[in-house]
Design an enzyme around this catalytic site. Sequence first.
Site, PDB file in Angstrom:
ATOM      1  N   ALA A  44      25.157  34.910  43.243  1.00 50.95           N
ATOM      2  CA  ALA A  44      24.877  34.077  44.420  1.00 50.95           C
ATOM      3  C   ALA A  44      24.851  32.589  44.124  1.00 50.95           C
ATOM      4  O   ALA A  44      24.507  31.804  45.002  1.00 50.95           O
ATOM      5  CB  ALA A  44      23.537  34.492  45.029  1.00 50.95           C
ATOM      6  N   ASN A  45      25.221  32.176  42.909  1.00 48.95           N
ATOM      7  CA  ASN A  45      25.150  30.754  42.588  1.00 48.95           C
ATOM      8  C   ASN A  45      26.437  29.998  42.928  1.00 48.95           C
ATOM      9  O   ASN A  45      26.477  28.771  42.851  1.00 48.95           O
ATOM     10  CB  ASN A  45      24.819  30.552  41.106  1.00 48.95           C
ATOM     11  CG  ASN A  45      25.879  31.131  40.192  1.00 48.95           C
ATOM     12  OD1 ASN A  45      25.964  32.345  40.058  1.00 48.95           O
ATOM     13  ND2 ASN A  45      26.690  30.288  39.581  1.00 48.95           N
ATOM     14  N   SER A  46      27.487  30.716  43.319  1.00 50.28           N
ATOM     15  CA  SER A  46      28.741  30.032  43.659  1.00 50.28           C
ATOM     16  C   SER A  46      29.567  30.911  44.594  1.00 50.28           C
ATOM     17  O   SER A  46      29.272  32.085  44.799  1.00 50.28           O
ATOM     18  CB  SER A  46      29.563  29.726  42.391  1.00 50.28           C
ATOM     19  OG  SER A  46      29.975  30.930  41.756  1.00 50.28           O
ATOM     20  N   SER A 177      38.267  44.280  47.383  1.00 50.03           N
ATOM     21  CA  SER A 177      39.424  43.401  47.543  1.00 50.03           C
ATOM     22  C   SER A 177      40.612  44.222  48.013  1.00 50.03           C
ATOM     23  O   SER A 177      40.738  45.405  47.665  1.00 50.03           O
ATOM     24  CB  SER A 177      39.772  42.730  46.211  1.00 50.03           C
ATOM     25  OG  SER A 177      41.055  42.136  46.256  1.00 50.03           O
ATOM     26  N   TYR A 202      41.828  44.730  37.199  1.00 51.53           N
ATOM     27  CA  TYR A 202      41.034  44.185  38.298  1.00 51.53           C
ATOM     28  C   TYR A 202      41.174  45.080  39.530  1.00 51.53           C
ATOM     29  O   TYR A 202      40.182  45.440  40.170  1.00 51.53           O
ATOM     30  CB  TYR A 202      41.470  42.764  38.639  1.00 51.53           C
ATOM     31  CG  TYR A 202      40.731  42.190  39.829  1.00 51.53           C
ATOM     32  CD1 TYR A 202      39.414  41.748  39.708  1.00 51.53           C
ATOM     33  CD2 TYR A 202      41.331  42.128  41.085  1.00 51.53           C
ATOM     34  CE1 TYR A 202      38.718  41.254  40.800  1.00 51.53           C
ATOM     35  CE2 TYR A 202      40.639  41.631  42.184  1.00 51.53           C
ATOM     36  CZ  TYR A 202      39.332  41.196  42.035  1.00 51.53           C
ATOM     37  OH  TYR A 202      38.651  40.721  43.133  1.00 51.53           O
TER      38      TYR A 202
END
Length: 321
Positions: A44-46, A177, A202
């Site tokens: 949640a920092n970026s 995604s 990924y």
Amino acid sequence: MAAALPALVLGGGLLVAAWRWLRGAARPGRGGSMRGKTVIITGANSGLGRAAAAELLRMRARVIMGCRDRARAERAAREIRAEVGERADGGGELVVRELDLASLRSVRAFCHRVLQEESRLDVLINNAGIFQCPYMKTEDGFEMQFGVNHLGHFLLTNLLLGLLKNSAPSRIVVVSSKLYKYGEINFEDLNSEISYNKSFCYSRSKLANILFARELARRLEGTGVTVNSLHPGIVRTNLGRHVNIPLLAKPLFNLVSWAFFKTPLEGAQTSIYLASSPDVEGVSGKYFGDCKEEELLPKAMDDLVARKLWDISEVMVGLLK
């Protein structure tokens, strides 16, 4: 040709500006109040996680930011508080907790603290992720993308399930995604020991996210806990930090991303919607994009693969011996 280049760049810039204006770059609308609700957001920092944290704080939620880098998370929290502003009524709170999804020890320590300190958990947003990194392993020896994007969140969710059930109706939101379409669950090489392709791995981890959400929704039927997955679209975040773009191509890439990629706030709207909207109350086991339910490819709805992946994941993270 050289003389025409500035005109081409200027023309491209005008087209980009027109596209942005037509598409509408204004802040999307927000939902109602989340007062009294506790939300955990990983990463949640970026990027998407930071945008979702800010919006849910605006909606009066108690938001726990689970982040690997505590210093960066504290800085982001200060910035978010400054953006949102102090509430005269005291609604909303932002809390930073250390969580490294590449370490099962860290995941267990985070969950232990949450279970000790929190009386309820209304929403868990599994948002953090790593994208197309060079081959590396987590602290526990897992391929990094599969380990962080799937296994770390798998353990986190399972350890917090009791609190989520006790807080029902509650919600689990899994950020996947559209690139899941290019992934395959290869049970013979889940840890990419035989071969490694950073793009395919990924996509495998994002397919695993959807299969995990689907199987978890099946297991949680009748508990009041819902689980849904989503794709946020193509978003301008630091997720692509491991992708090498030639120096000469960077100006064009920046122009294209500014024109056509979503902002973090735009990309976070489906996460916020699934976390807070009454429209999806009781909805579970679905896949969303742009705040609407979307169809999945058959391989993302294979219940036999989903159950086998669950069983193997339980062993990999130590929930079963």
